[in-house]
Design a protein around this motif. Sequence first.
Motif, PDB file in Angstrom:
ATOM      1  N   UNK A  59       0.788  -1.230   0.000  1.00 43.61           N
ATOM      2  CA  UNK A  59       0.000   0.000   0.000  1.00 43.61           C
ATOM      3  C   UNK A  59       0.813   1.269   0.000  1.00 43.61           C
ATOM      4  N   UNK A  60       2.103   1.187   0.322  1.00 42.50           N
ATOM      5  CA  UNK A  60       2.971   2.370   0.335  1.00 42.50           C
ATOM      6  C   UNK A  60       3.562   2.611  -1.054  1.00 42.50           C
ATOM      7  N   UNK A  61       3.833   3.873  -1.400  1.00 45.06           N
ATOM      8  CA  UNK A  61       4.549   4.158  -2.646  1.00 45.06           C
ATOM      9  C   UNK A  61       6.043   3.910  -2.441  1.00 45.06           C
ATOM     10  N   UNK A  62       6.549   2.842  -3.025  1.00 48.64           N
ATOM     11  CA  UNK A  62       7.959   2.512  -2.822  1.00 48.64           C
ATOM     12  C   UNK A  62       8.720   2.351  -4.129  1.00 48.64           C
ATOM     13  N   UNK A  66      13.585   5.263   1.146  1.00 49.65           N
ATOM     14  CA  UNK A  66      12.145   5.486   1.313  1.00 49.65           C
ATOM     15  C   UNK A  66      11.882   6.900   1.826  1.00 49.65           C
ATOM     16  N   UNK A  67      10.774   7.488   1.419  1.00 55.64           N
ATOM     17  CA  UNK A  67      10.389   8.816   1.889  1.00 55.64           C
ATOM     18  C   UNK A  67       9.811   8.684   3.300  1.00 55.64           C
ATOM     19  N   UNK A  68      10.508   9.186   4.318  1.00 53.02           N
ATOM     20  CA  UNK A  68      10.066   8.954   5.701  1.00 53.02           C
ATOM     21  C   UNK A  68       8.782   9.673   6.077  1.00 53.02           C
ATOM     22  N   UNK A  69       8.380  10.674   5.290  1.00 46.55           N
ATOM     23  CA  UNK A  69       7.229  11.492   5.671  1.00 46.55           C
ATOM     24  C   UNK A  69       5.900  10.994   5.119  1.00 46.55           C
ATOM     25  N   UNK A  70       5.931   9.921   4.333  1.00 42.92           N
ATOM     26  CA  UNK A  70       4.686   9.404   3.759  1.00 42.92           C
ATOM     27  C   UNK A  70       3.819   8.837   4.887  1.00 42.92           C
ATOM     28  N   UNK A  71       2.582   9.309   5.030  1.00 43.76           N
ATOM     29  CA  UNK A  71       1.713   8.787   6.101  1.00 43.76           C
ATOM     30  C   UNK A  71       1.214   7.383   5.769  1.00 43.76           C
ATOM     31  N   UNK A  72       0.729   6.704   6.782  1.00 43.51           N
ATOM     32  CA  UNK A  72       0.208   5.354   6.579  1.00 43.51           C
ATOM     33  C   UNK A  72      -1.013   5.425   5.666  1.00 43.51           C
ATOM     34  N   UNK A  73      -1.012   4.723   4.528  1.00 39.97           N
ATOM     35  CA  UNK A  73      -2.101   4.857   3.561  1.00 39.97           C
ATOM     36  C   UNK A  73      -3.270   3.922   3.843  1.00 39.97           C
ATOM     37  N   UNK A  74      -4.450   4.325   3.452  1.00 39.09           N
ATOM     38  CA  UNK A  74      -5.627   3.466   3.599  1.00 39.09           C
ATOM     39  C   UNK A  74      -5.455   2.171   2.820  1.00 39.09           C
ATOM     40  N   UNK A  75      -4.707   2.228   1.724  1.00 40.91           N
ATOM     41  CA  UNK A  75      -4.492   1.041   0.895  1.00 40.91           C
ATOM     42  C   UNK A  75      -3.679  -0.030   1.598  1.00 40.91           C
ATOM     43  N   UNK A  76      -3.043   0.319   2.712  1.00 39.80           N
ATOM     44  CA  UNK A  76      -2.243  -0.658   3.449  1.00 39.80           C
ATOM     45  C   UNK A  76      -3.089  -1.490   4.391  1.00 39.80           C
TER      46      UNK A  76
END
Length: 377
Positions: free
Chosen positions: A301-304, A328-338
């Motif tokens: 679910x994360x953009x990686x 990895x971009x440390x500031x990406x919030x936890x996504x609903x897709x995860x």
Amino acid sequence: MRIGPFDLHSPVVLAPMAGVTNVAFRTLCRELELSRAGTVSGLYVCEMVTARAMVERHPVTMHMTTFAPDESPRSLQLYAVDPETTYAAAKMIVEEDLADHIDMNFGCPVPKVTRRGGGAALPYKRRLFGQIVAAAVRATEGTDIPVTVKFRIGIDDEHHTHLDAGRIAAEEGAAAVALHARTAAQRYSGTADWEQIGALKAHVTGIPVLGNGDIFDARDAVAMMAATGCDGVVIGRGCLGRPWLFAELSAEFTGATPATPPTLGEVASIIRRHGELLAAHFGEDKGMRDIRKHVAWYLHGFPAGADLRRSMALVKTISELDDLLDQLDPDVPFPAAANGPRGRQGSAASVSLPENWLDDPDDCAVPVGADVMHSGG
């Protein structure tokens, strides 16, 4: 929830999962529950070990029984098909102080297990099932080691066994029972039938009844308990790539405010810690091979990016893992897709059974060769 002498502050149990719930993963779950919820409140069960392999002191099996120095209670799941071997293994656990709790596996749906009469096939043989449970209970008499039993609804929709299994386990002295609300034919596909958990709870009243199946977040656990009246929940695939789920469950059941879901940077730190723990348990080479499957779950679910994911799927050293995680971009919030289902699902299939297995449910002959398998499933 109370299981034997253990008062659990939240009614949550980590399900044994082959290749997952080793000491590294259990330590990580406990650390995250402590740091995010302020307590360690549930029960964390190790990978399944085979009674015969334990009695024979198979080196891989004995390594799988490793517990952290501060892990309490130490919970071990035993796969058994023979009352005599079951007694010997449970007695060994008692005499050598190998664990504080024994959970018995009668739910494995894997064809190589069921075709020999083990796992989810065995509760159909009611007398044999009872003799195996009784053997483990007898071996732990006079101790504080409770024996619990986990099973499925049955072999398929025409052969349900869970009500008999729950009743027999309670009569033979089990301290609790847990139901994965699928048949062996379903494996991990489709939807868990929570109504059968409610039926088991109504049928078995003297000991705790736990439910398992399709719990992927704390709300699912609350919903299962409300719908079925079960005493606790068993978490399997829902925690893959989300070892902080137990902290969320602890907060839900104790009325605390749950921690904010982790950012990608926090997930990277968790992956790094998981890799360190695996390397300490297995050595760096095997530990890094093991972390690869977890990384796919963690990043779900994360953009990686495809290239980074491929590189992580081939990681060989902790240093290389660190370098990849730093991308990895440390500031990406936890996504609903995860959120939502993860891990194996597959499709339903007919259950492989020994010849004439269904002819006599009261036959108590030990199935030939059913204990010749590796620990872990």
